[in-house]
Structure formats: structure tokens, C-alpha cells
Motif scaffolding. Structure first.
Motif, PDB file in Angstrom:
ATOM      1  N   SER A  27     -38.264 136.744  38.173  1.00  0.00           N
ATOM      2  CA  SER A  27     -37.589 135.709  37.394  1.00  0.00           C
ATOM      3  C   SER A  27     -38.423 134.440  37.388  1.00  0.00           C
ATOM      4  N   THR A  28     -38.441 133.759  36.259  1.00  0.00           N
ATOM      5  CA  THR A  28     -39.238 132.536  36.126  1.00  0.00           C
ATOM      6  C   THR A  28     -38.442 131.297  36.503  1.00  0.00           C
ATOM      7  N   GLN A  29     -37.162 131.453  36.656  1.00  0.00           N
ATOM      8  CA  GLN A  29     -36.327 130.333  37.096  1.00  0.00           C
ATOM      9  C   GLN A  29     -35.212 130.888  37.978  1.00  0.00           C
ATOM     10  N   GLY A  30     -34.599 130.018  38.712  1.00  0.00           N
ATOM     11  CA  GLY A  30     -33.525 130.453  39.596  1.00  0.00           C
ATOM     12  C   GLY A  30     -32.887 129.267  40.266  1.00  0.00           C
ATOM     13  N   ASN A  31     -32.045 129.534  41.228  1.00  0.00           N
ATOM     14  CA  ASN A  31     -31.360 128.433  41.914  1.00  0.00           C
ATOM     15  C   ASN A  31     -31.262 128.682  43.410  1.00  0.00           C
ATOM     16  N   HIS A  32     -32.062 129.622  43.914  1.00  0.00           N
ATOM     17  CA  HIS A  32     -32.017 129.945  45.342  1.00  0.00           C
ATOM     18  C   HIS A  32     -33.017 129.048  46.074  1.00  0.00           C
ATOM     19  N   CYS A  33     -32.510 128.040  46.757  1.00  0.00           N
ATOM     20  CA  CYS A  33     -33.364 126.992  47.307  1.00  0.00           C
ATOM     21  C   CYS A  33     -33.691 127.207  48.783  1.00  0.00           C
ATOM     22  N   GLU A  34     -34.895 126.780  49.149  1.00  0.00           N
ATOM     23  CA  GLU A  34     -35.296 126.715  50.552  1.00  0.00           C
ATOM     24  C   GLU A  34     -35.230 125.256  50.992  1.00  0.00           C
ATOM     25  N   LEU A  35     -34.551 125.025  52.110  1.00  0.00           N
ATOM     26  CA  LEU A  35     -34.325 123.665  52.587  1.00  0.00           C
ATOM     27  C   LEU A  35     -34.944 123.439  53.955  1.00  0.00           C
ATOM     28  N   GLN A  36     -35.454 122.236  54.168  1.00  0.00           N
ATOM     29  CA  GLN A  36     -35.831 121.758  55.496  1.00  0.00           C
ATOM     30  C   GLN A  36     -34.915 120.599  55.840  1.00  0.00           C
ATOM     31  N   LEU A  37     -34.358 120.628  57.037  1.00  0.00           N
ATOM     32  CA  LEU A  37     -33.510 119.532  57.507  1.00  0.00           C
ATOM     33  C   LEU A  37     -34.173 118.922  58.731  1.00  0.00           C
TER      34      LEU A  37
END
Length: 393
Positions: free
Chosen positions: A206-216
Motif C-alpha cells: 500500500s502506498t498510504q496508510g494510517n498505521h503509525c510508529e510512535l516514540q514516547l
């Protein structure tokens, strides 16, 4: 709430088929046009009385019981944009906040979320540990005076890049706590210093998506951003995931039914090797098996919804239909692609996108293996827990 479910289903079917599905090409490309189109569809859904039907009535939702909503959500699920168009994509989070949010949290987050003004996100899964076992979460939150200080790493935090807040599940208790009482849920508003979206994870081409990787990193939020009781995070997560799994199965029925209809249409119109595909025995087997599997999945989903309406748990029923429904979704779409031949793997039909999403279905909200384990373990210990145990002899 008194409602004519048949008429409501027909109105929803007309809206999804005639207004949402024709807009899929525009909605599928991130752009100002997509945003405007979605907002117009949401306004139209509100105008038609189709908005937030499964949300509780006291939150200005439709207040439908889960069983009734299952019959509606199957139709919503015909389009991957159906949930966003009719305001049901936040139901897992509205259930969670409705159960556990403080009055201030309800006012700030829950009401505007149900109205579609803001979007939620949940930070549960971490790349370093198995997402199917939340007791192993490594993200930590330490109380420093009147603030929580959160450090950790999350991914597949869906919609974090567009959400107003993320509910972060973090370890707040020491070694003395049992694994199921060591985690807490804390609301982190978007833009809080230290909360960084590293990337949006691209998946399966997929060229787009909404599954994010986060650093806190030393993320500080007020102590009153704790959701529910301290140490109750595991229970809160399960109360969110339980009905959410039924929501998925409902939507999958809509996707499978749409794929089935496309398969039938193709079989009745494609001529090859001396006859229509519909006249060939193998294709007829695809049609018959797909119809039977969809109906079995539908009845299992409705039974899980009925049981959840009764006891708020439906543990065996939910796990059973979660792995069965995911399998059926994959099988039906796979057969539909096969009947379409080369056309089925192009963007000219929705099947190739549906197929990618079907593969995710066997992983998110608990992989197939875990749900089979839950069913088997429960039935081995107590046959009276079986879904059919309460039926007349």
C-alpha cells in the motif's frame, strides 16, 4: 429505542451502494478532495439519520443493541470507507471511554468523538514484544508529582497521525503486581512534547496508510489523564477489544458479500472454453461454498452479538467467530479474484485491496492461533461454555 430495522437496513444499503461506494476512488487518495468528500458524506449520513447508530443513545448515538447493529454494520462494511462515512469507526473507543472516562474526559474527548469532530487512537502494540500478549508491554509510565512521565515505543497505532489523542497503555506498577494488574491506560493529547510519530508504516504494497510508529520520550501529561483505575489497563483493553472483534466480523460479512456478488456477476458474464464460467462445475463449487461459509459466519456473528447483549462477555462466541470470520473473508475474496482472472489483481475492481485487508484480519485484535487456543481451552475445561449448550435438548 423503537426502530424499523428492515427500513433502516434498506436506507443504509442505499447510502452505501449509491453514495459511498461511488466515492471510493476519490476517498482512496489522500487529498483535500478526499477530505471534503468524506465530510460531505458524513453530513449526508447525519441528514439521513444514519449517523453513529451503534453508539449509546445517551451519547447522542443511535443506541442500537449489538445484535441489531450487526445487521446494519454488515451493510456498512461493504465499503472500507463506510465506517468513517457513518461515524461507527470510533465505536471501540466510545465504548471504552463510556465505561471508564471521568466526567472531564467525557466532555473533552468522548462527546466530540461520537459527533465525528475528532478521531481517537490507541497505543497498545509494541514491536519488541508479541502484540497478542499485552502483559508484556514495555512502555512505562511513572508518576512524578501530579504528572505521568511516559517512555516507550509503539507501532500499528492506527490513526495517530490524524487523532486528537492516543490512549497509551503503559506499565505503571512494580514487580509486586501481577501481570494482569501492572498496566494502566493514559490519555495523551496529540502534540504533547516528547510524543513523536516516527513514520506511517507501509504494509503489503500500500502506498498510504494510517498505521503509525510512535516514540514516547519523557512525555508528560497530568495525573488526571489516567483512564479508569491505575493497574486496570489489561481489563480496559479487553473491554475495548471484545465488542471490537464482533464489529470486525460484522464488517467482514459486508466485504465477503460484496466479493461474492462480484464473483457471481463475473461468472454470469464471462465466456471461456465453450461456455459461461457459471456453467462450469468448479465455479459452481466456488459459489456454493462461498454462500454457505458467508451464511455460517453471519449466524455465528449474530449469535456472538446476541450473547454479548446478554452478558457483556461472549468469550467463546467472540473468539470462535473471530478466527472463522477471518478465514471466510479470505476464502471468498480469494475465489472471487480467481474467477476474475487477471482483472481480479488490478485496481479496476476493489478485490485486490479487499484481499490485502483480509490478510490483516487474521492478525489484528488477536491472531487466529490465540483465538483457537481460547476456544479450545475453555471447552476442554467446561463443555457447558459451548455456544450450543443452552439450546433445547
Amino acid at each position: 429505542m423503537s426502530v424499523d430495522l428492515h427500513k433502516l437496513r434498506e436506507r443504509m444499503r442505499a447510502f452505501i451502494n449509491e453514495e459511498v461506494i461511488p466515492a471510493e476512488k476519490v476517498l482512496g487518495i489522500a487529498s483535500p478532495d478526499a477530505t471534503a468528500t468524506l465530510k460531505a458524506l458524513q453530513a449526508r449520513a447525519k441528514e439521513l439519520g444514519l449517523w453513529a447508530l451503534g453508539h449509546p443513545a445517551h451519547l447522542r448515538g443511535g443506541g442500537l443493541p449489538l445484535y441489531d447493529f450487526a445487521l446494519i454494520n454488515e451493510i456498512i462494511g461493504r465499503s472500507e470507507y463506510g465506517q468513517a462515512a457513518v461515524g461507527t469507526n470510533s465505536m471501540q473507543d466510545s465504548i471504552m471511554l463510556d465505561l471508564y472516562a471521568s466526567p472531564a474526559q467525557r466532555e473533552r474527548w468522548l462527546k466530540p468523538m461520537v459527533n465525528g469532530d475528532i478521531r481517537p487512537s490507541v497505543g497498545l502494540t509494541e514491536p519488541e514484544v508479541a502484540g497478542s500478549d499485552p502483559t508484556r508491554i514495555r512502555t512505562t509510565a511513572v508518576l512524578d508529582g501530579d504528572q505521568w512521565v511516559i517512555n516507550g515505543h509503539k507501532w500499528f497505532t492506527s490513526n495517530a497521525n490524524v487523532a486528537a489523542f492516543t490512549t497509551v497503555f503503559a506499565r505503571t506498577e512494580g514487580e509486586e503486581a501481577t501481570p494482569h494488574r501492572a498496566i494502566s491506560a493514559i490519555i495523551v493529547p496529540a502534540g504533547t512534547p516528547g510524543l513523536e510519530i516516527s513514520r506511517v508504516v507501509k504494509t503489503m504494497g500500500s502506498t498510504q496508510g494510517n498505521h503509525c510508529e510512535l516514540q514516547l520520550r519523557d512525555v508528560r501529561v497530568p495525573a488526571d489523564h489516567l483512564l479508569g483505575e491505575r493497574g486496570a489497563g489489561f481489563t480496559i483493553a479487553q473491554r475495548r477489544l471484545g465488542p471490537g472483534r464482533i464489529f470486525h466480523c460484522m464488517r467482514w460479512l459486508g466485504q465477503a458479500q460484496r466479493a461474492f456478488e462480484l464473483m457471481v456477476e463475473r461468472a454470469n458474464s464471462r465466456y471461456a472454453h465453450g461456455s459461461l464460467l457459471a456453467e462450469k462445475g468448479e465455479i459452481r463449487r466456488y459459489i456454493a461454498e462461498s454462500a454457505a461459509e458467508i451464511q455460517a459466519s453471519r449466524l455465528m456473528t449474530l449469535d456472538a452479538a446476541r450473547r454479548y447483549d446478554q452478558d457483556g462477555r461472549a468469550l467463546v462466541e467472540i473468539s470462535m467467530v473471530k478466527f472463522w470470520g477471518a478465514r471466510v473473508l479470505h476464502n471468498v475474496i480469494d475465489r472471487a479474484i480467481q474467477v476474475h482472472g487477471a482483472l481480479g489483481v488490478t485496481e479496476d475492481t476493489p478485490l485486490e485491496s479487499m484481499y490485502r485487508h483480509a490478510r490483516y484480519a487474521r492478525i489484528y485484535d488477536g491472531p487466529d492461533e490465540v483465538h483457537r487456543m481460547v476456544v479450545a481451552r475453555k471447552l476442554l475445561a467446561d463443555l457447558d461454555a459451548a455456544p450450543w449448550a443452552g439450546l433445547p435438548a
